[in-house]
Design a protein around this motif. Structure first.
Motif, short mmCIF file in Angstrom:
data_model
loop_
_atom_site.label_atom_id
_atom_site.label_comp_id
_atom_site.label_asym_id
_atom_site.label_seq_id
_atom_site.Cartn_x
_atom_site.Cartn_y
_atom_site.Cartn_z
N GLY A 198 0.80 -1.21 0.00
CA GLY A 198 0.00 0.00 0.00
C GLY A 198 0.83 1.27 0.00
O GLY A 198 0.30 2.37 -0.20
N ARG A 199 2.14 1.14 0.23
CA ARG A 199 3.02 2.32 0.25
C ARG A 199 4.06 2.27 -0.88
O ARG A 199 4.43 3.31 -1.43
N PHE A 200 4.53 1.08 -1.21
CA PHE A 200 5.57 0.91 -2.23
C PHE A 200 4.95 0.31 -3.49
O PHE A 200 4.04 -0.52 -3.41
N THR A 201 5.49 0.71 -4.63
CA THR A 201 5.08 0.15 -5.92
C THR A 201 6.30 -0.20 -6.74
O THR A 201 7.16 0.66 -6.96
N ILE A 202 6.37 -1.44 -7.17
CA ILE A 202 7.47 -1.89 -8.02
C ILE A 202 7.00 -1.89 -9.46
O ILE A 202 5.84 -2.21 -9.77
N SER A 203 7.90 -1.52 -10.36
CA SER A 203 7.56 -1.49 -11.77
C SER A 203 8.83 -1.71 -12.59
O SER A 203 9.94 -1.74 -12.03
N ARG A 204 8.65 -1.83 -13.89
CA ARG A 204 9.81 -2.05 -14.75
C ARG A 204 9.55 -1.46 -16.13
O ARG A 204 8.41 -1.35 -16.57
N ASP A 205 10.62 -1.06 -16.78
CA ASP A 205 10.56 -0.59 -18.15
C ASP A 205 11.56 -1.42 -18.94
O ASP A 205 12.77 -1.17 -18.88
N ASN A 206 11.07 -2.42 -19.63
CA ASN A 206 11.99 -3.35 -20.30
C ASN A 206 12.79 -2.68 -21.40
O ASN A 206 13.95 -3.05 -21.64
N ALA A 207 12.20 -1.70 -22.08
CA ALA A 207 12.92 -1.01 -23.14
C ALA A 207 14.12 -0.25 -22.58
O ALA A 207 15.16 -0.16 -23.24
N LYS A 208 13.99 0.27 -21.37
CA LYS A 208 15.08 1.00 -20.74
C LYS A 208 15.95 0.11 -19.88
O LYS A 208 16.93 0.57 -19.29
N LYS A 209 15.56 -1.18 -19.76
CA LYS A 209 16.30 -2.11 -18.89
C LYS A 209 16.43 -1.55 -17.48
O LYS A 209 17.49 -1.62 -16.85
N THR A 210 15.35 -1.01 -16.99
CA THR A 210 15.37 -0.35 -15.69
C THR A 210 14.16 -0.76 -14.87
O THR A 210 13.04 -0.82 -15.39
N GLY A 211 14.41 -1.04 -13.62
CA GLY A 211 13.34 -1.30 -12.67
C GLY A 211 13.23 -0.16 -11.69
O GLY A 211 14.18 0.60 -11.48
N TYR A 212 12.07 -0.05 -11.08
CA TYR A 212 11.81 1.07 -10.18
C TYR A 212 11.14 0.58 -8.90
O TYR A 212 10.45 -0.44 -8.89
N LEU A 213 11.35 1.35 -7.86
CA LEU A 213 10.62 1.13 -6.61
C LEU A 213 10.16 2.50 -6.14
O LEU A 213 10.97 3.31 -5.67
N GLN A 214 8.88 2.76 -6.31
CA GLN A 214 8.28 4.00 -5.82
C GLN A 214 7.91 3.80 -4.37
O GLN A 214 7.14 2.88 -4.04
N MET A 215 8.43 4.64 -3.51
CA MET A 215 8.21 4.51 -2.08
C MET A 215 7.51 5.75 -1.57
O MET A 215 8.07 6.85 -1.61
N ASN A 216 6.28 5.58 -1.12
CA ASN A 216 5.48 6.69 -0.60
C ASN A 216 5.27 6.54 0.90
O ASN A 216 5.40 5.45 1.45
#
Length: 111
Positions: free
Chosen positions: A65-83
């Motif tokens: 409910g606070r963190f969101t994981i995502s990925r952009d395969n074209a950029k070869k980059t993963g993300y962790l949005q932390m609220n």
């Protein structure tokens, strides 16, 4: 050799947000799942969130409910949005793909 480079850590106050990035090289990024771990001083490294190659996420109960994981395969980059960050989120955060780890990025939540 697969290389993972995290970025985006920093010092924030409780309730604020950060977005971590994990840039990968020498890998067909979209073929693999990716995980984010964290480790606080004196504590074991713990799994925070993961995302499968089919973009199915999972989260530790402590961050749901606070963190969101995502990925952009074209950029070869993963993300962790932390609220809504809390002091207990303070740790070094690492990304992991297969058996490869990044060097970590420090997140400090303090008033």
């Amino acid at each position: 050799q697969v290389q993972l480079v995290e970025s985006g850590g920093g010092l924030v106050q409780p309730g604020e947000s950060l977005r971590l990035s994990c840039a990968a090289s020498e890998i067909i990024f979209g073929m693999y799942g990716m995980d984010w771990y964290r480790q606080s001083p004196g504590q074991q490294r713990e799994l925070v969130a993961g995302i499968s190659s089919h973009d199915i996420p999972n989260y530790a109960n402590s961050v749901k409910g606070r963190f969101t994981i995502s990925r952009d395969n074209a950029k070869k980059t993963g993300y962790l949005q932390m609220n809504n960050l809390k002091p207990e989120d303070t740790a070094v955060y690492y990304c992991k793909i297969m058996n490869f780890w990044g060097q970590g990025t420090q997140v400090t939540v303090s008033s």
